[in-house]
Design an enzyme around this catalytic site. Sequence first.
Site, PDB file in Angstrom:
ATOM      1  N   GLY A  40      55.069  -1.309 -19.929  1.00 59.38           N
ATOM      2  CA  GLY A  40      54.831  -0.668 -18.633  1.00 59.38           C
ATOM      3  C   GLY A  40      54.915   0.834 -18.766  1.00 59.38           C
ATOM      4  CB  SER A  41      53.232   3.602 -18.225  1.00 61.32           C
ATOM      5  OG  SER A  41      52.173   3.250 -17.366  1.00 61.32           O
ATOM      6  N   GLY A  42      55.453   4.661 -16.253  1.00 54.08           N
ATOM      7  CA  GLY A  42      55.810   5.242 -14.964  1.00 54.08           C
ATOM      8  C   GLY A  42      55.570   6.736 -14.970  1.00 54.08           C
ATOM      9  N   GLY A  43      56.184   7.424 -14.002  1.00 50.41           N
ATOM     10  CA  GLY A  43      55.954   8.858 -13.859  1.00 50.41           C
ATOM     11  C   GLY A  43      56.525   9.680 -14.988  1.00 50.41           C
ATOM     12  CE  LYS A  62      61.438   4.415 -19.008  1.00 46.39           C
ATOM     13  NZ  LYS A  62      62.211   3.835 -17.884  1.00 46.39           N
ATOM     14  CG  ASP A 155      65.070   6.789 -10.411  1.00 43.64           C
ATOM     15  OD1 ASP A 155      64.805   6.593  -9.211  1.00 43.64           O
ATOM     16  OD2 ASP A 155      64.214   6.757 -11.311  1.00 43.64           O
TER      17      ASP A 155
END
Length: 1010
Positions: A40-43, A62, A155
């Site tokens: 997966g990927s995020g900001g 990561k 977060d």
Amino acid sequence: MNHDSLALGQALLYLLAMTDLSARIRAALFHSYEIDSELGSGGMATVYLARDRKHQRQVAVKVLRPEVAAAFGADRFLREIEILAQLQHPHILGLFDSGEADGFLYYVMPFVEGESLRDRLDREQQIPLDDALRITSQVLDGLSHAHSLGVIHRDIKPENILLSGENAVVADFGIARALSVAGGERLTKTGIVVGTPAYMSPEQASGSSRVDARCDIYSLASVLYEMLGGEPPHTGPTPQAILARQLTGEVRSLTPLRSTVSSELDAVIKRALAPAPADRYATAYEFKRALLAPHSVTTPAPAEVAGPSMSRSARRMVAALAALAAVVALGVLGLGRLRPGAVLGDGRVGIAVFPLRASGEEAERWSEQLPDLLATALDGTPGVRVADPWSLWRNLRPDRAARAVSPADAEDAERLATAARADRFVLGSLAANKGALDLNIRMYRAGIADPLHSLVVSGSADSVASLVQRLAVEIITRVWPRDSAPSVPRLDRYATRSADALKAYLHAKEAMRRGGLDEAEAAIDTALALDSTFALALVEAVTIKSWAATMRGDFFFFMPLAERASMYSDSLSERNRLRVEAMLASVRTDGPTAAASTGRILQIDSTDVDAWQKLVYYHMVYGWQYGADETDAVAAANRALQLDSTHVPTLVARARYAIGHESKDVADRYVALLRAVDTTHVLVRGALLAHRAMASSDDAFTGFVDTLAAHSPGEWRAALMELRQARPERFEIVLDRLAQERGPGIPVDAVLHEQARLSVSQGRLTEVYDALRSGTYAEGFEAFRVKSLLVAATLAGTGDEAMADDLVASMELYTPPDSALEYFDTRPVWLSGWLISAYHATFGDSLKAREWQEIFGTLPAGGTSEDYRAALQADVDARLSARKGDYQRALRSAKRAYDLWTIHTENTVESSAEPAMRLHYGMLLRATGQADSAASILRSVVPPTTWLGFLTARSSFELGQINENRGDLETAARHYARALSMWERGDSEIQGWRNQARDGLQRVVGERPR
């Protein structure tokens, strides 16, 4: 190349870049980790499933995005992330490794078989109560461990909670902290925000540096709310909109949504979601104990049970925690009176200062002023939070006209202090004789009947600042619960060395508290005349003069005063610095900054009624800039009125909104409250007059019009504003009568201009054009103002092009381009030039548009802070580009014009350049597929934000279409109906718009409107 080919080419380039990046990462980590696949990927990062070559195990690697990694040095990031290796807990995903390879920053975690909480929520939307409490309890265990070591997650969100069987594990623990500490401002400049808006605490969202364990508690409570309710407690189109909703403190109850959620559990979750950190649970353990207490869980009847029943281990946990809670409660009761002092949950000592009991007439004038100054001095002390005197003392005044408040006894003071979240309070008495002041001060602590400390201080009234300074130091030394009490900032650094200026300032504040506005304004003018650098007086002056201008119906240019206050604000307390920030931002029409600064004041003191009232104004007037709307404004007003039901400015704002936009019953209720307060107040009288004008029968309205001239302009202007929006036919009747009166306080030229504005907004263009040609409006500026309405309406698409051609030709004679500099000081050259050039850029001769575009660059700056010349040039370019069909360039130029002008106010007229630029920018946003952004801009010119004639009608129509496309038919109907009501009397030129609005309304309501 056509658009499809271009889009395909861009997509291929993107895929190639991503493939190349992935290959580089694989090569960089090859010796230690064999990358299997992307998880997966995020900001901030991309996560890969990999095999650890050394330990032969599956891991999650990561890798930070290059722009994130570039925001800070690798050494600093790796040093910070190593701190996280100490977090060893069954409910915390540990850190195996971290490092840098070929410029990539990465860290390695265990690979967890299972899914994230986000995956489960996407699948189920709502989670059974037992599972939700179990997950939350386990996460709280992990948080409690980390918090005990001084590590805050920052977060917490469903994506960072991993589920493996019945075990919940928190991922990325402390990564946000590592990014924040290592990146600092450089990370912010990348546009990447640490934290997720829907779950971020208000203090984190507003950029406060005071982020502690209660930040994580708020975020986890938001996650729990979503598990039970199906969505986070606060949502919105932008982070600013979410923050605006958070600050109201209003959270929809979960009990009606889930029968398994008891009212007690609902209250526990709401407390954890309190906007002020001090109102939340202080620790993760406290939150867990409250969640699992037996009374927090409702056991439904067998037929209502959804999901598995509570496990035996969970029941044992509940019983054990309940027993422990009882022991802890007994311990607190037994030890509470023996502790040397208590602090607020955020680590600050809360103090409330009350008026002194005066002995003799000479002492009476100091009974409020001296404690007021003392509160200011204490408020600047590190580690201290002082209750706002204005909010604290309201209930002590026998009536609003009273010269002084009634002194509080210890019992009343304790009650008021506790409500203001202050467990220490100061009472005392004051004697004065021939300029000498003698103070007998007593310091109390809530829950203890007798004073903790007493002291006597004496000094001269001419040296009251030094007297208060000594008193503040003594109070802090005695109430501070730990060793090494903080230093009290020197009062003379932010007050004044002039004793007379200080007295005038204190007099002004006292007069404002009892509603003596004229007296307050005279006193603050005296203070600033004696010391123009007096920071506290400058802050107070902006507030006092803004109210004075409002009540008199005058215009006062506040920018220089607000900028002077900002210039000397560095030495002020945090609360007063934030007040200055909000004031200056408001004057600059920077809504996000004004609202954020006010929100931080409310984090300091959630009982600050004045701050809540300011938030009402910002949400209503500037909310379109950051996603807030009238719902948020009403919620803020309701909160202020909970604190003080007689607060005139808030009550007036709430009543006026109800009069114009809510049912008659709601309006009548607030009008009744208004009648119960000070009806000598011009704001109150104006609101009452507006209600009478709106709600009266036709016969009674005739009587209202007959007596209108007897009212002051400050009163009847309020009535006219409401009538113009909601009852334009009555507005027209009033204008006709005012034009006939020609009495004092009724400028006929202003009335004629308002008549023209109303007619043009309704599309009755011929009527105005004929009046213009017949000489109804005086030659020169008055005629120019009416011409500008007709031309600007044509630019908005709701005018007549042939009519505008004639008017633009006359404007070119009024302000010839080759005489622009010659006429600059005597005629509205830049406005006339903009109307001519914008019209030609849209419909006429593009060469003439370019000619004026060049002339704008030669005009004087005009004494304004905004770069209006470059803004006008950019607007002309946007219109020329749109005419050619180059909408991307048009959008860039329109945004540049909008950004350069900077001042986007509701206090303008629709024929001015800025609101027309705003509409054009909004229309280009919509044309380029950015409907949400377009809607925000368009909302700025419709009620309840403001009324801007033909811009309001056109924007209402566009908002009707946007909301219809979204599927929000109720909102669409409201906007279509407003546009239709404004155009129903229009000329044939407006017929097309009228038909479209009617058709739109028919589509969304399902029947043909009458």
